[in-house]
Design an enzyme around this catalytic site. Structure first.
Site, PDB file in Angstrom:
ATOM      1  N   ASP A  16      47.098  38.910  38.779  1.00 18.52           N
ATOM      2  CA  ASP A  16      46.619  40.074  39.566  1.00 18.52           C
ATOM      3  C   ASP A  16      47.323  40.280  40.918  1.00 18.52           C
ATOM      4  O   ASP A  16      46.642  40.533  41.927  1.00 18.52           O
ATOM      5  CB  ASP A  16      45.102  39.958  39.785  1.00 18.52           C
ATOM      6  CG  ASP A  16      44.305  39.958  38.497  1.00 18.52           C
ATOM      7  OD1 ASP A  16      44.910  40.021  37.418  1.00 18.52           O
ATOM      8  OD2 ASP A  16      43.067  39.871  38.569  1.00 18.52           O
TER       9      ASP A  16
ATOM     10  N   LYS B 190      43.195  43.312  31.815  1.00 17.53           N
ATOM     11  CA  LYS B 190      41.823  42.819  31.657  1.00 17.53           C
ATOM     12  C   LYS B 190      40.868  43.680  32.458  1.00 17.53           C
ATOM     13  O   LYS B 190      41.289  44.413  33.353  1.00 17.53           O
ATOM     14  CB  LYS B 190      41.735  41.364  32.113  1.00 17.53           C
ATOM     15  CG  LYS B 190      42.064  41.195  33.586  1.00 17.53           C
ATOM     16  CD  LYS B 190      42.175  39.732  33.952  1.00 17.53           C
ATOM     17  CE  LYS B 190      42.460  39.543  35.406  1.00 17.53           C
ATOM     18  NZ  LYS B 190      41.420  40.045  36.295  1.00 17.53           N
TER      19      LYS B 190
ATOM     20  N   CYS C  40      39.786  35.360  40.069  1.00 10.31           N
ATOM     21  CA  CYS C  40      40.577  35.464  38.843  1.00 10.31           C
ATOM     22  C   CYS C  40      41.524  34.292  38.632  1.00 10.31           C
ATOM     23  O   CYS C  40      41.746  33.867  37.505  1.00 10.31           O
ATOM     24  CB  CYS C  40      41.300  36.801  38.811  1.00 10.31           C
ATOM     25  SG  CYS C  40      40.124  38.157  38.654  1.00 10.31           S
TER      26      CYS C  40
HETATM   27  C1  VGL Z   1      39.427  39.976  41.193  1.00  7.03           C
HETATM   28  C2  VGL Z   1      37.358  40.551  41.992  1.00  7.03           C
HETATM   29  C3  VGL Z   1      37.319  41.637  41.155  1.00  7.03           C
HETATM   30  C4  VGL Z   1      40.588  39.035  41.240  1.00  7.03           C
HETATM   31  C5  VGL Z   1      39.397  41.053  40.337  1.00  7.03           C
HETATM   32  O1  VGL Z   1      41.694  39.410  40.796  1.00  7.03           O
HETATM   33  O2  VGL Z   1      40.403  37.890  41.719  1.00  7.03           O
HETATM   34  N1  VGL Z   1      38.395  39.725  42.016  1.00  7.03           N
HETATM   35  N2  VGL Z   1      38.348  41.882  40.339  1.00  7.03           N
END
Ligand code: VGL
Ligand code: ZN
Length: 204
Positions: free
Chosen positions: A8, A104, A149
């Site tokens: 991410d 995702k 994540c």
């Molecule tokens: C994430 C919160 C919501 C992350 C993704 O990538 O850690 N955290 N969505």
């Protein structure tokens, strides 16, 4: 065969983004360097539809924990909406070197912190099968955010039997509650994940 798993590294998770992680941009050059030292490079991408169940309806609800279809869900600001700038990979990240990307969080009714499975372990993204098909036995995990994540992805990787290493200076965390990042690192260590600094990896 080893794989670098880049979690991410998207615009909404760096300073200026909707769910900014302090220092999130600083990991980009570190990750670019690591890509040259790994066999396979896999990225995950948080990829929510508009109106995703993890989005707070009102700013004051951000950080609240609610029930989302039977699972505890932290409410986040609207982030990483499909096809928006916030969901794109951060500028300067060497995306040319990615072998593949797994998206995702696409189901509006369930969040997906791990890059392998949604939070209820109901659906796989395909990353686990991909790693098996490629005969990967070792994973190096980097990205955002350490306490969400990154942590859940690393725990699922070690769970599937891979030698798993967190490269801690190539990650940054949210720390919604002070100490969350330290606790996340401890939890990963307890699960058998090695915790290293990037300069420990031998250049290949
Ligand atoms: C994430 C919160 C919501 C992350 C993704 O990538 O850690 N955290 N969505
Ligand atoms: Zn998300």
């Amino acid at each position: 065969m080893n794989a670098l798993i880049i979690v991410d590294v998207q615009n909404d998770f760096i300073p200026g983004g909707a769910l900014a992680v302090a220092g999130g941009n600083e990991i980009v050059p570190v990750i670019n360097q690591l890509m040259e030292q790994c066999d396979l490079v896999v990225a995950t991408q948080d990829w929510h539809p508009e109106g995703h169940g993890s989005f707070a309806q009102r700013p004051e609800d951000i950080g609240m924990v609610v029930d989302l279809n039977g699972l505890d869900q932290v409410l986040w600001p609207v982030h990483c909406v499909q096809e928006t700038f916030g969901a794109e990979f951060v500028d300067g990240l060497n995306i040319e070197r990615f072998d593949t990307v797994f998206r995702k969080g696409t189901d509006p009714g369930i969040d997906s912190y791990s890059g392998l499975f949604d939070n209820g372990k109901r659906k796989a993204t395909g990353l686990d099968q991909y790693l098996r098909d490629q005969q990967v036995d070792e994973a190096f995990v980097v990205g955002l955010a350490t306490d969400y994540c990154v942590k859940f992805t690393a725990l699922d990787l070690v769970d599937m039997g891979l030698r798993t290493t967190l490269i801690v200076d190539a990650c940054r965390g949210v720390n919604l509650t002070p100490g969350d990042v330290d606790r996340a690192v401890a939890e990963m260590r307890d699960a058998g994940i090695a915790i290293i600094q990037s300069n420990v990896l031998d250049p290949t």
